[in-house]
Design an enzyme around this catalytic site. Sequence first.
Site, mmCIF file in Angstrom:
data_model
loop_
_atom_site.group_PDB
_atom_site.id
_atom_site.type_symbol
_atom_site.label_atom_id
_atom_site.label_comp_id
_atom_site.label_asym_id
_atom_site.label_seq_id
_atom_site.Cartn_x
_atom_site.Cartn_y
_atom_site.Cartn_z
ATOM 1 N NE ARG A 148 -40.494 -18.715 11.896
ATOM 2 C CZ ARG A 148 -41.430 -18.100 12.589
ATOM 3 N NH1 ARG A 148 -41.355 -18.050 13.902
ATOM 4 N NH2 ARG A 148 -42.467 -17.553 11.991
ATOM 5 C CG HIS B 66 -44.885 -10.083 7.372
ATOM 6 N ND1 HIS B 66 -45.864 -10.904 6.842
ATOM 7 C CD2 HIS B 66 -45.178 -9.942 8.689
ATOM 8 C CE1 HIS B 66 -46.715 -11.231 7.804
ATOM 9 N NE2 HIS B 66 -46.327 -10.673 8.927
ATOM 10 C CG ASP C 98 -40.732 -15.272 4.329
ATOM 11 O OD1 ASP C 98 -41.500 -14.282 4.424
ATOM 12 O OD2 ASP C 98 -41.064 -16.411 4.700
ATOM 13 N N GLY D 7 -50.635 -21.288 17.545
ATOM 14 C CA GLY D 7 -51.047 -19.900 17.372
ATOM 15 C C GLY D 7 -50.155 -18.904 18.062
ATOM 16 C CG ASP E 210 -42.730 -19.938 9.211
ATOM 17 O OD1 ASP E 210 -41.960 -19.007 9.532
ATOM 18 O OD2 ASP E 210 -43.958 -19.804 9.163
ATOM 19 C CB SER F 203 -51.686 -14.859 15.600
ATOM 20 O OG SER F 203 -51.524 -14.567 14.235
ATOM 21 C CE LYS G 297 -48.149 -18.533 8.798
ATOM 22 N NZ LYS G 297 -46.818 -18.650 8.157
#
Length: 540
Positions: free
Chosen positions: A54, A61, A63, A180, A235, A278, A280
Amino acid sequence: MSAQEAIPVYTNLKDLYASLGTSLDHAERWSTLAEEFEKRFGQKPQYITRAPGRVNLIGEHIDYALFGVLPAAIERDILIACAPTVSPADKGHPAPGNVTAENLQPKYTRQVFAPAPKAKASEIDEAVHVEGWHLDIPQQLRWENYVKAGYYGVLEKYFTGSKVLPVPVDLLVTGSVPAGSGLSSSAAMVVASTLAFLAINGKLEGSADKITKGELVKMSMENEKRVGVNSGGMDQAASVMSVPSSVLYITFYPSLTASPTPLPGGAVLVCAHSLKVSDKALTAKKGYNLRVVETLVGARVLARALGIAVGAREKITFREVVGRLMSEADVGPGGTGMDAAALMGVLHKMAEAVEQLKPPGSIDPEFGATLEEMTAMSGLPADEFHEVYLSWVEVDATHFKLYKRAKHVYSEALRVLQFRKLCLDTAEAGAAGSSLAALQELGRLMNESQTSCANDFECSCEELDQLTQLARDAGAYGSRLTGAGWGGCTVSLVPESDVEAFIKKVSETYPPYKGLEGEALSEVIFATRPSTGACVYKFE
């Protein structure tokens, strides 16, 4: 309502491909996967499950603060071919629930694992009933751990307290979502694997307890937590509930809803990977999970400052603070709460309210509060504060920036509503001239979001800042990071007629793209249209 709909199960490939978009050769990928599955496992797959990545156009940041967001599924996805295991006669029957998982990418090796049932005999009939499951899921960046996470949720929901045991299964995974990248490859993997285990065990068709889209979203959220990520649900909801040609307005409070919002014509989305990876799960202690804690504590402190009652062990969110401040009605199960216009009105006023989150006596109020200061601001005893806010998650910080996080969350929530209203108003007007003006205004909101992400939420990085600026210089209406940040991808709103020239200019000016061409370049920067959500193909 899309949350109550069943997961689409196709038996006609033509219908399935028509729903996915046109920028990828879907037919070739699906055919290759099915053929390779048969070569490796000696049988045709019974199902192929699909979950898209998605892209979040705006609403980063927020949700997990329970504010609405505007993501869209992209055409790139995770596919999993699967079938019940058939073992040669000389090898006996496989253990119940045994999994053999392979990946088309050769760097990922075959994985074989099985859940261990925690069973006890019933005092009534002495039959064995499974009371729970153990499945080792290390919180590590390994593809099979996301598969295991999807499996565990299915085991717990459908095979706990049951005499029925899960079917042994063979899986073959492939994916076109860059890992990532901020395009949610991890959530797509969890959704696709959850679907695979549901399909093999008969929970998608003809079953009284078959799962809905909303239930799949909630299950996938919980499943992804097992690999160390406290997701807010955007997501998974985007991967499951999206529809073609629209972004999806997803709300989480007072209940999960998803409604399509058509984008104005004349533009497409271009995703560009910063090439700073990146993940999480790896950066959570100083990144994602820390931000979750900062926003939750900030909501409690703000509620106290505004005279709003909060339970001693309640983890109130920024969205709930707004609701209680306005004495919001209809917030029970299935409720709708205040409408978008009313919410926009109160969000305009929150910029002044968040000033009360600045640490008392601080020379630099944006620097943040120490743990001791933050605990005092919460009004809780230290041991209780730790239990409510820190006992369930690992964070690594000396100062907690409650003010800056709140400033971002409330301004970003307002931008989401402004973005959506503009899209809806433009669709209603239906004029080409208004579409151009709307695209320019949508771009401005995206640029403001990037500034807030970089300065107030501090989830951007040097590479993302550079790439978004280069995208604007190359003609994008707007460009911002997408996903958790700290690396990964940007999303740009680009005039449809200029996509080829745009990609060429960005690829020539962004230093990490130097030397990339052909397929290697298309892997890191590509155009996409909003695609459909998760689905299943059943071989007959």
